[in-house]
Enzyme design. Structure first.
Site, PDB file in Angstrom:
ATOM      1  N   CYS A   1       0.419   3.182   3.518  1.00 58.84           N
ATOM      2  CA  CYS A   1       0.919   2.740   4.828  1.00 58.84           C
ATOM      3  C   CYS A   1       1.939   1.606   4.756  1.00 58.84           C
ATOM      4  O   CYS A   1       2.453   1.181   5.787  1.00 58.84           O
ATOM      5  CB  CYS A   1      -0.247   2.317   5.719  1.00 58.84           C
ATOM      6  SG  CYS A   1      -1.011   0.763   5.211  1.00 58.84           S
TER       7      CYS A   1
ATOM      8  N   CYS B   1      -8.495  -5.444  -9.725  1.00 59.65           N
ATOM      9  CA  CYS B   1      -8.091  -4.408 -10.677  1.00 59.65           C
ATOM     10  C   CYS B   1      -7.622  -3.203  -9.863  1.00 59.65           C
ATOM     11  O   CYS B   1      -8.431  -2.477  -9.296  1.00 59.65           O
ATOM     12  CB  CYS B   1      -9.281  -4.049 -11.559  1.00 59.65           C
ATOM     13  SG  CYS B   1      -8.870  -2.863 -12.849  1.00 59.65           S
TER      14      CYS B   1
ATOM     15  N   CYS C   1       0.853  -1.194   0.000  1.00 57.79           N
ATOM     16  CA  CYS C   1       0.000   0.000   0.000  1.00 57.79           C
ATOM     17  C   CYS C   1       0.886   1.240   0.000  1.00 57.79           C
ATOM     18  O   CYS C   1       1.773   1.363   0.844  1.00 57.79           O
ATOM     19  CB  CYS C   1      -0.900  -0.017   1.237  1.00 57.79           C
ATOM     20  SG  CYS C   1      -1.851   1.512   1.431  1.00 57.79           S
TER      21      CYS C   1
ATOM     22  N   CYS D   1      -7.487  -0.663   1.661  1.00 58.52           N
ATOM     23  CA  CYS D   1      -6.464  -1.129   2.590  1.00 58.52           C
ATOM     24  C   CYS D   1      -7.086  -1.177   3.988  1.00 58.52           C
ATOM     25  O   CYS D   1      -7.626  -0.180   4.457  1.00 58.52           O
ATOM     26  CB  CYS D   1      -5.276  -0.175   2.571  1.00 58.52           C
ATOM     27  SG  CYS D   1      -4.072  -0.540   3.868  1.00 58.52           S
TER      28      CYS D   1
HETATM   29 ZN   LIG Z   1      -2.655   1.254   3.592  1.00 56.08          ZN
END
Ligand SMILES: [Zn+2]
Length: 169
Positions: free
Chosen positions: A88, A157, A85, A134
């Site tokens: 983070c 996707c 991500c 996330c």
């Molecule tokens: Zn994240």
């Protein structure tokens, strides 16, 4: 007085699990460690996100934007590694589950673990889609569709701008 007692009760509860702030913890899969770990959720203000992310990352992750097809390089990345991500750093996808979807967005048939993605129904733009977020920072990553390849039949996707790639052996 009652208020003080409530505050003290809350403080003692919060102090039990760990010495860190009362950040909410979630269980996620850590690719490097090869197992599930507890991690703090990442909570930041809009101003903090703006300061940390590029305008493109901010638009995708925090404003649920969608990048143009064939934008960036990750859709065509064939290196071995982990996709994390961009908000983070949470492990999200592995190169092993990446495939050529022909869409111009990085596509995967599975995340590193179910724990590492969160789903939400998305009925915007007169479509019925499942948004992928996330679970640690709440950032928008993309959507999941059920027209993917075996063995899962799922197509994650993703926006390349929501991911950072870390090459591994
Ligand atoms: Zn994240």
């Amino acid at each position: 007085m009652l208020r003080l007692i409530q505050v003290l009760a809350l403080l003692s509860l919060a102090a039990v699990p760990s010495a860190s702030q009362s950040a909410e913890q979630i269980k996620v899969y850590d690719v490097t460690r090869g197992g599930l770990v507890m991690t703090d959720k990442v909570v930041r203000t809009e101003a903090e996100w703006k300061a940390r992310l590029t305008p493109e990352q901010f638009h995708i992750l925090r404003e649920k934007g969608t990048e143009r097809q064939y934008a960036g390089s990750l859709w065509n990345n064939h290196e071995h590694g982990i996709y994390r991500c961009a908000g983070c750093g949470l492990d999200l996808f592995r190169s092993e589950e990446k495939y050529e979807s022909g869409t111009g967005w990085p596509s995967f048939y599975a995340p590193v673990a179910r724990e590492n993605v969160r789903f939400e129904e998305d009925n915007s733009f007169f479509m019925r889609r499942t948004e992928v977020l996330c679970p640690r920072c709440g950032g928008h990553l993309g959507h999941v569709f059920n027209d993917g390849p075996a063995p899962s039949g799922e197509r994650y996707c993703m926006n390349g701008g929501a991911l950072t790639f870390v090459k591994t052996d």
